[in-house]
Write a protein that holds these residues in place. Structure first.
Motif, PDB file in Angstrom:
ATOM      1  N   MET A   1      32.447 -93.929   3.369  1.00 15.02           N
ATOM      2  CA  MET A   1      31.398 -94.347   2.421  1.00 15.02           C
ATOM      3  C   MET A   1      31.697 -93.821   1.023  1.00 15.02           C
ATOM      4  O   MET A   1      32.433 -92.854   0.873  1.00 15.02           O
ATOM      5  CB  MET A   1      30.056 -93.812   2.890  1.00 15.02           C
ATOM      6  N   PHE A   2      31.094 -94.462   0.028  1.00 11.92           N
ATOM      7  CA  PHE A   2      31.352 -94.085  -1.360  1.00 11.92           C
ATOM      8  C   PHE A   2      30.472 -92.909  -1.752  1.00 11.92           C
ATOM      9  O   PHE A   2      29.262 -92.947  -1.610  1.00 11.92           O
ATOM     10  CB  PHE A   2      31.078 -95.282  -2.266  1.00 11.92           C
ATOM     11  N   ILE A   3      31.103 -91.844  -2.245  1.00 13.51           N
ATOM     12  CA  ILE A   3      30.358 -90.674  -2.721  1.00 13.51           C
ATOM     13  C   ILE A   3      30.733 -90.480  -4.186  1.00 13.51           C
ATOM     14  O   ILE A   3      31.908 -90.247  -4.503  1.00 13.51           O
ATOM     15  CB  ILE A   3      30.761 -89.388  -1.953  1.00 13.51           C
ATOM     16  N   PRO A   4      29.773 -90.597  -5.104  1.00 12.66           N
ATOM     17  CA  PRO A   4      30.130 -90.415  -6.513  1.00 12.66           C
ATOM     18  C   PRO A   4      30.487 -88.964  -6.821  1.00 12.66           C
ATOM     19  O   PRO A   4      30.001 -88.051  -6.168  1.00 12.66           O
ATOM     20  CB  PRO A   4      28.854 -90.836  -7.268  1.00 12.66           C
ATOM     21  N   PHE A  16      28.509-101.138 -10.188  1.00 13.14           N
ATOM     22  CA  PHE A  16      29.699-101.988 -10.134  1.00 13.14           C
ATOM     23  C   PHE A  16      29.348-103.465 -10.059  1.00 13.14           C
ATOM     24  O   PHE A  16      30.183-104.278  -9.673  1.00 13.14           O
ATOM     25  CB  PHE A  16      30.557-101.595  -8.927  1.00 13.14           C
ATOM     26  N   LYS A  17      28.119-103.796 -10.423  1.00  9.84           N
ATOM     27  CA  LYS A  17      27.696-105.193 -10.313  1.00  9.84           C
ATOM     28  C   LYS A  17      28.567-106.055 -11.201  1.00  9.84           C
ATOM     29  O   LYS A  17      28.723-105.799 -12.396  1.00  9.84           O
ATOM     30  CB  LYS A  17      26.224-105.294 -10.746  1.00  9.84           C
ATOM     31  N   GLY A  18      29.154-107.084 -10.610  1.00  7.48           N
ATOM     32  CA  GLY A  18      29.973-108.007 -11.377  1.00  7.48           C
ATOM     33  C   GLY A  18      31.393-107.525 -11.629  1.00  7.48           C
ATOM     34  O   GLY A  18      32.200-108.228 -12.238  1.00  7.48           O
ATOM     35  N   PHE A  19      31.725-106.320 -11.130  1.00  5.16           N
ATOM     36  CA  PHE A  19      33.065-105.771 -11.352  1.00  5.16           C
ATOM     37  C   PHE A  19      34.077-106.410 -10.397  1.00  5.16           C
ATOM     38  O   PHE A  19      33.737-106.954  -9.357  1.00  5.16           O
ATOM     39  CB  PHE A  19      33.059-104.263 -11.079  1.00  5.16           C
ATOM     40  N   LYS A  88      35.470-104.152 -16.722  1.00  6.11           N
ATOM     41  CA  LYS A  88      34.697-104.430 -15.498  1.00  6.11           C
ATOM     42  C   LYS A  88      35.615-104.308 -14.273  1.00  6.11           C
ATOM     43  O   LYS A  88      35.658-105.176 -13.407  1.00  6.11           O
ATOM     44  CB  LYS A  88      34.059-105.826 -15.558  1.00  6.11           C
ATOM     45  N   LEU A  89      36.356-103.188 -14.266  1.00  2.00           N
ATOM     46  CA  LEU A  89      37.330-102.978 -13.206  1.00  2.00           C
ATOM     47  C   LEU A  89      37.025-101.700 -12.450  1.00  2.00           C
ATOM     48  O   LEU A  89      36.798-100.655 -13.049  1.00  2.00           O
ATOM     49  CB  LEU A  89      38.730-102.877 -13.829  1.00  2.00           C
ATOM     50  N   VAL A  90      36.989-101.801 -11.134  1.00  2.00           N
ATOM     51  CA  VAL A  90      36.869-100.607 -10.304  1.00  2.00           C
ATOM     52  C   VAL A  90      38.037-100.632  -9.321  1.00  2.00           C
ATOM     53  O   VAL A  90      38.374-101.677  -8.773  1.00  2.00           O
ATOM     54  CB  VAL A  90      35.484-100.523  -9.599  1.00  2.00           C
ATOM     55  N   VAL A  91      38.678 -99.485  -9.178  1.00  3.08           N
ATOM     56  CA  VAL A  91      39.890 -99.418  -8.363  1.00  3.08           C
ATOM     57  C   VAL A  91      39.722 -98.405  -7.234  1.00  3.08           C
ATOM     58  O   VAL A  91      39.265 -97.301  -7.460  1.00  3.08           O
ATOM     59  CB  VAL A  91      41.104 -99.019  -9.240  1.00  3.08           C
ATOM     60  N   LEU A  92      40.100 -98.802  -6.033  1.00  2.00           N
ATOM     61  CA  LEU A  92      40.114 -97.880  -4.899  1.00  2.00           C
ATOM     62  C   LEU A  92      41.570 -97.581  -4.597  1.00  2.00           C
ATOM     63  O   LEU A  92      42.354 -98.500  -4.398  1.00  2.00           O
ATOM     64  CB  LEU A  92      39.442 -98.537  -3.678  1.00  2.00           C
ATOM     65  N   LYS A 115      29.706-105.382  -0.586  1.00  2.00           N
ATOM     66  CA  LYS A 115      28.457-106.150  -0.668  1.00  2.00           C
ATOM     67  C   LYS A 115      27.349-105.319  -1.303  1.00  2.00           C
ATOM     68  O   LYS A 115      26.631-105.794  -2.178  1.00  2.00           O
ATOM     69  CB  LYS A 115      28.034-106.635   0.719  1.00  2.00           C
ATOM     70  N   SER A 116      27.211-104.060  -0.890  1.00  2.00           N
ATOM     71  CA  SER A 116      26.098-103.252  -1.415  1.00  2.00           C
ATOM     72  C   SER A 116      26.296-102.899  -2.877  1.00  2.00           C
ATOM     73  O   SER A 116      25.330-102.754  -3.621  1.00  2.00           O
ATOM     74  CB  SER A 116      25.919-101.987  -0.582  1.00  2.00           C
ATOM     75  N   SER A 117      27.556-102.760  -3.326  1.00  3.62           N
ATOM     76  CA  SER A 117      27.782-102.412  -4.733  1.00  3.62           C
ATOM     77  C   SER A 117      27.792-103.648  -5.614  1.00  3.62           C
ATOM     78  O   SER A 117      27.899-103.551  -6.830  1.00  3.62           O
ATOM     79  CB  SER A 117      29.102-101.668  -4.884  1.00  3.62           C
ATOM     80  N   LYS A 118      27.689-104.819  -4.993  1.00  2.00           N
ATOM     81  CA  LYS A 118      27.608-106.101  -5.691  1.00  2.00           C
ATOM     82  C   LYS A 118      28.838-106.400  -6.551  1.00  2.00           C
ATOM     83  O   LYS A 118      28.731-107.011  -7.618  1.00  2.00           O
ATOM     84  CB  LYS A 118      26.335-106.171  -6.553  1.00  2.00           C
TER      85      LYS A 118
END
Lengths: 268, 281
Positions: A1-4, A16-19, A88-92, A115-118
């Motif tokens: 899971m994602f932990i900030p 991250f909506k729209g990213f 608008k970029l998020v990288v894993l 899905k949850s982070s949209k």
């Protein structure tokens, strides 16, 4: 899971909506992961969180993108999330292999986070065994793409403009029947599973992959990241052939000693 | 891919396992077999203060010192632990292809075991000696079951472990390196002085030490890992003594035993390990 990383920011801080989510598949030659390293390093992306999971082999080390003494002592783990809101970029980034029987649980956790982070869409960088190519694939470009039906509608036209080649489907029973065609990505790790699950769950996903073999995969990483750049335009590509496009990507400081230590002087 | 003898072999790949196997749907028999294996590989953490039954209070812990591997465990036995100031409060029972541990607390330094001790004068100080190998699919379980029993507010973790010096990446050849030597990694929240240089890029740490440090980094627990690079695999006094600089650290300074007693115990390790490892008699 994602932990900030930064808990104090509140839910609005990490939106991250729209990213576009860019991520690698752990695949032959680790090409996807190397390409992601180039993206994070060149764009100087900020780490915003961890993808804490029991599906990957644990590992830790100091900051792989260190540029100076001051930023070299930040601890990094096996799966981390970086972001660049201006693009608008998020990288894993994934830094270790999967634990046995954990492919499916990981794909499920990842897609539920998407899905949850949209996130608007996912771009998966991957690779496939070069030795498994058929006669036609041996000729021409070693780069391929795949789009889920939902993303096909949005960007299929752009791929045609770029003259990209779609990953061919192969006969399920070669030699017996040529009518049943299936997707086959040998050496691609979770690529096929993630792609097929995204198709069925209506997620917009693109797969960009390169045929390669194990060895010095740094050139493969450059080819793949330039392929990605043709579409996403993450960095400005210099006009035509005046400059080698590879020189615009910054190699991270952790890409040292990839093939072992120095030699003992007594050897000579 | 063909080898020199002409037979075709599957090329090993960093992508990991054959993903076809993973992607295939499980038959009920496969599922049953997988569940049985998972059950066998489940680890049990047995705490002595817990009598079972209703929900127990989590252990309030201010300092948690974990020694992973025989040499790190032996360091704690020689320089910190004794039967007067410390009591056994927990044991981990596990099985994997490399080792099996039981719930007994009476162990030899050459055994495989994972024990937890608590300082009698300050029960918030917990110590763990883990000389057994915790497999990659068991590491997460170990973390959840051990840290899950603790109240993590105000917790600080210190991890000691060893690894082969051949794994150390450096510009010079490892032949010219003077080993054993220590390197450290710390989480963001750890503010104290470390007792040795930090681990340089591109070196990484794996297995249980990495799992514990990752957990601490993600859940913002101050933690430091001291990794000893050594060229000896078995129990070795030189490797054990390489951890001595840690005795000046804030965490271990108050816990260190009398120096003469430590020397006696170290000598005992020397004789025990020599008898076990001499193949010529």
């Amino acid at each position: 899971m994602f932990i900030p990383c930064d808990r104090g920011g509140g839910p609005a801080a990490l939106d991250f909506k729209g990213f576009t989510l860019l991520m690698p598949a752990v695949s032959v030659g680790n090409v996807g992961q190397l390409a992601i390293d180039l993206v994070i390093s060149t764009l100087d992306m900020t780490k915003v969180g961890y993808f804490y999971t029991d599906c990957l082999v644990p590992m830790v080390g100091n900051n792989p993108y260190a540029t100076a003494e001051e930023n070299s002592t930040e601890l990094s783990i096996n799966a981390e999330v970086y972001s660049l809101p201006s693009k608008k970029l998020v990288v894993l980034q994934i830094r270790s292999p999967f634990i046995k029987n954990k492919y499916r649980p990981f794909c499920e956790t990842l897609l539920s986070w998407v899905k949850s982070s949209k996130c608007a869409r996912v771009v998966l960088l991957s690779s496939s065994h070069a030795y498994q190519r058929d006669d036609e694939q041996l000729l021409g470009t070693p780069l391929r793409y795949l789009l889920t039906p939902d993303l096909e509608k949005a960007v299929g036209g752009r791929m045609k403009e770029l003259n990209w080649k779609e990953m061919e489907r192969v006969a399920a029973y070669p030699g017996i029947s040529d009518t049943d065609k299936v997707l086959h990505i040998p050496g691609g790790g979770i690529t096929k599973l993630l792609f097929t699950q995204s198709c069925s769950e209506g997620i917009q996903m693109a797969v960009l992959l390169k045929f390669c073999s194990e060895g010095d995969n740094i050139p493969d990483a450059f080819v793949l990241v330039n392929y990605l750049n043709e579409w996403l335009q993450l960095i400005k590509s210099e006009s035509n052939n005046s400059t080698d496009p590879s020189s615009q990507w910054k190699i991270p400081s952790s890409w040292r000693l990839l093939f072992g230590n120095g030699l003992p002087p007594a050897l000579f | 891919m063909a080898t020199f003898f002409g037979e075709v072999v599957v090329a090993p790949s960093r992508a990991g396992l054959d993903e076809e196997e993973e992607a295939r749907e499980e038959t009920p028999e496969d599922r049953e077999i997988r569940r049985e294996i998972e059950k066998k590989r489940e680890i049990d953490v047995l705490w002595t203060w817990r009598s079972g039954g209703c929900a127990e209070e989590p252990l309030v812990c201010s300092r948690f010192i974990v020694a992973i591997g025989r040499n790190a465990a032996a360091f704690l036995s020689s320089f910190i632990l004794d039967s007067v100031c410390w009591e056994v409060v927990g044991v981990v029972k596990l099985w994997n292809e490399w080792c099996r541990t039981s719930s007994t607390t009476n162990v030899l330094p050459t055994d495989s075991f994972c024990l937890f001790y608590r300082l009698i004068s300050d029960p918030t100080v917990l110590l763990c000696q883990c000389s057994c190998y915790v497999a990659e699919d068991q590491q997460f379980q170990w973390l959840e079951k051990v840290f899950g029993s603790m109240q993590k507010k105000g917790l600080q973790v210190t991890i000691l472990s060893t690894c082969p010096v051949a794994d150390y990446k450096t510009q010079e050849s490892t032949l010219t390196l003077v080993s054993p030597f220590l390197r450290a990694l710390k989480t963001k929240e750890f503010q104290e002085q470390v007792c040795c240089p930090l681990l340089e890029q591109p070196n990484i740490v794996r297995d249980l030490p990495a799992a514990v440090l990752s957990y601490c980094q993600v859940w913002q627990i101050p933690a430091v890992l001291y990794q000893c690079y050594t060229d000896v695999i078995k129990l070795d006094t030189v490797t054990i003594e390489a951890f001595k600089p840690l005795l000046s650290s804030k965490v271990l300074k108050s816990l260190a035993k009398d120096a003469s007693e430590s020397t006696k115990i170290l000598k005992k390790f020397l004789t025990t390990s020599e008898t076990h490892n001499n193949i010529y008699i």
